[in-house]
Write an enzyme that holds these catalytic residues in place. Sequence first.
Site, short mmCIF file in Angstrom:
data_model
loop_
_atom_site.label_atom_id
_atom_site.label_comp_id
_atom_site.label_asym_id
_atom_site.label_seq_id
_atom_site.Cartn_x
_atom_site.Cartn_y
_atom_site.Cartn_z
N GLN B 77 15.80 -24.60 -5.04
CA GLN B 77 16.88 -24.72 -4.05
C GLN B 77 17.59 -26.06 -4.12
O GLN B 77 18.54 -26.30 -3.37
CB GLN B 77 16.32 -24.51 -2.65
CG GLN B 77 15.75 -23.12 -2.44
CD GLN B 77 15.09 -22.94 -1.08
OE1 GLN B 77 15.15 -23.82 -0.22
NE2 GLN B 77 14.42 -21.82 -0.89
N HIS B 138 13.95 -26.09 0.74
CA HIS B 138 14.24 -26.48 2.12
C HIS B 138 14.77 -27.90 2.21
O HIS B 138 14.10 -28.80 2.72
CB HIS B 138 13.00 -26.31 3.01
CG HIS B 138 12.60 -24.87 3.19
ND1 HIS B 138 11.76 -24.45 4.17
CD2 HIS B 138 12.93 -23.76 2.49
CE1 HIS B 138 11.58 -23.15 4.08
NE2 HIS B 138 12.28 -22.71 3.05
N GLU B 232 18.59 -18.23 12.74
CA GLU B 232 19.10 -18.63 14.05
C GLU B 232 20.52 -19.17 14.01
O GLU B 232 20.93 -19.81 13.02
CB GLU B 232 18.22 -19.73 14.66
CG GLU B 232 16.79 -19.33 14.92
CD GLU B 232 15.99 -20.45 15.57
OE1 GLU B 232 14.82 -20.19 15.90
OE2 GLU B 232 16.53 -21.56 15.75
N TYR B 242 14.27 -27.74 18.67
CA TYR B 242 14.59 -26.35 18.35
C TYR B 242 13.36 -25.54 17.92
O TYR B 242 13.47 -24.40 17.52
CB TYR B 242 15.74 -26.28 17.33
CG TYR B 242 16.99 -26.75 18.03
CD1 TYR B 242 17.28 -28.11 18.11
CD2 TYR B 242 17.81 -25.86 18.70
CE1 TYR B 242 18.38 -28.57 18.84
CE2 TYR B 242 18.92 -26.30 19.42
CZ TYR B 242 19.18 -27.66 19.50
OH TYR B 242 20.27 -28.10 20.22
N TYR B 253 5.63 -14.96 5.44
CA TYR B 253 6.03 -13.98 4.44
C TYR B 253 4.94 -12.96 4.14
O TYR B 253 5.23 -11.84 3.73
CB TYR B 253 6.44 -14.69 3.15
CG TYR B 253 7.70 -15.51 3.30
CD1 TYR B 253 7.68 -16.89 3.22
CD2 TYR B 253 8.93 -14.89 3.53
CE1 TYR B 253 8.84 -17.64 3.37
CE2 TYR B 253 10.09 -15.63 3.67
CZ TYR B 253 10.03 -17.00 3.60
OH TYR B 253 11.19 -17.74 3.74
#
Lengths: 160, 366
Positions: B77, B138, B232, B242, B253
């Site tokens: 990523q 991430h 979200e 949050y 997962y």
Amino acid sequence: MNPLFKRASLAYLAAAAAGYLLAITFATTANLINLASIGADIGIGDALRTWLFDLRGMTPRTTELARYGNVLLIGFGIAFPVAVLIRVVVLRLGPAGKRVAPWLFPLAGAVALGTGLTVMFQQYEVTAVAGARGYGFWAQCVAGAMAGFVFGRVFTRGGA
Amino acid sequence: MRSLIIAAACLFASFASAQSLQVEVLADGLENPWGLAFLPDGRMLLTERAGDLWLLDAQGKKLLKYANVPPAFVKLQGGLFDVVPDPDFQDNSTIYLSLAHGHQQHNTTRVVSARLGATALEDVTVIFDNTPKGTSAHYGGRLAFLRDGTLLVTTGEGAEYREDAQRLGSTLGKIVRIRTDGSAPPDNPFAGREGADARVWSYGHRNPQGLYVDPVDDVVYSVEHGPRGGDELNIITRGANYGWPIATHGLDYTGGRISPFETYAGVTEPLTFWTPSIGIGGVAIYHGAMFPEWEGDALVGAMGHQHLVHVDLQDGRVTSRTKLLEDRRARFRQIKIAPDGAVFAVIDAIDNQPHTGQLLRISRAP
């Protein structure tokens, strides 16, 4: 049915059930400890609910290959037959082999879970089971080892 | 009977809305485009995750690829992420880039400032590195300016470090607020608190890849990936928690729980969430003349489920969500509203195929 195959199948099922129960219990516990360490207030009811959910939620299912239960079944399904074959060879090594033989199945179980978790991590660089990070990884290996112990006890009962 | 009529009306409205969209492909063959920025003269800047920064004309045609872009850690990523111009760009030609920086064992979400030269970036200066991690997942990576000229940066929790999202001493799993020199504004919520990083603006985030500051009221919106479920849309407020990983609407997962809690005291609930996950991309709040029926509503990109979502917002509450452009099979990465009210979408790929990234202009059909 061949008696040896029957005994091996029973041993596998017993080991898978024991290994699954222990693996999920350890994973849930480690996960909740991690959450508590960052301030989550987790009561007994919360912990039990989570454990029961995890037991149900990670059971093997052919329609969801990513479930942890599938990983256990596949891992044990490879590791224990290999351990059986190695045991045959080891037992022919005399007294030393007889001392080593009882450890083969626990070792196979531990390697099965450790390998499964490692392979999943290599694919996505995330530990797929929240409670299997850090010391939780070793706890999973212990669960695998105990599954191997169960396999060994059932399989070798009657002198196999 | 009344609810049936309302449902039919919503269905007709969404159908009518979808039918009235015209989509132009301004650029294609892109390799995982990530960030888009409009320049005052109508041209655009576009990043590709593999590390390229492009100047595009107003029609999306590539004009040049900038040299001297800082090398990104491109793996899984990681890569080059977002680009935003300085609020005073017309005077200072300054832009900000976010990227993954480092190597496998030690990498960060980094933000640099740079001057846009004729063909190359100049005076590239590192202004932010978040807490290092050893995974290439991430990163967060979205940038947005507040009205006061401070910069918000989203950071992910590195996937393996989820608990750090709750630790104020770490900048993993946060939205940070910094000045353009990288320093922490003194009015940040945790400035001066022992053990806290003064740059933290909000915390408890998993991997927020969408960030938008509403130019009308300065309200900050963010979208973030959930695990298995629990993507979200949030309104971000100063100092708020949050919840990740203590409270989440998603599962692990492999089928187990991330947490016993979906809600938790002191945790700000999302405006809305998606289960199953849609692979949430970017967010924008619509203000424009082209689609007056969308005024004040959110447009959210879905990468995994390959569509655009229109989120109807009334008085800060979600009243409906409508899928748009599903037939394009496009991974909607980022959404921007152009000055003429058209919607620009950065498409990561079509059907997950390589070299199929696009820049779309979505307008009202004639």
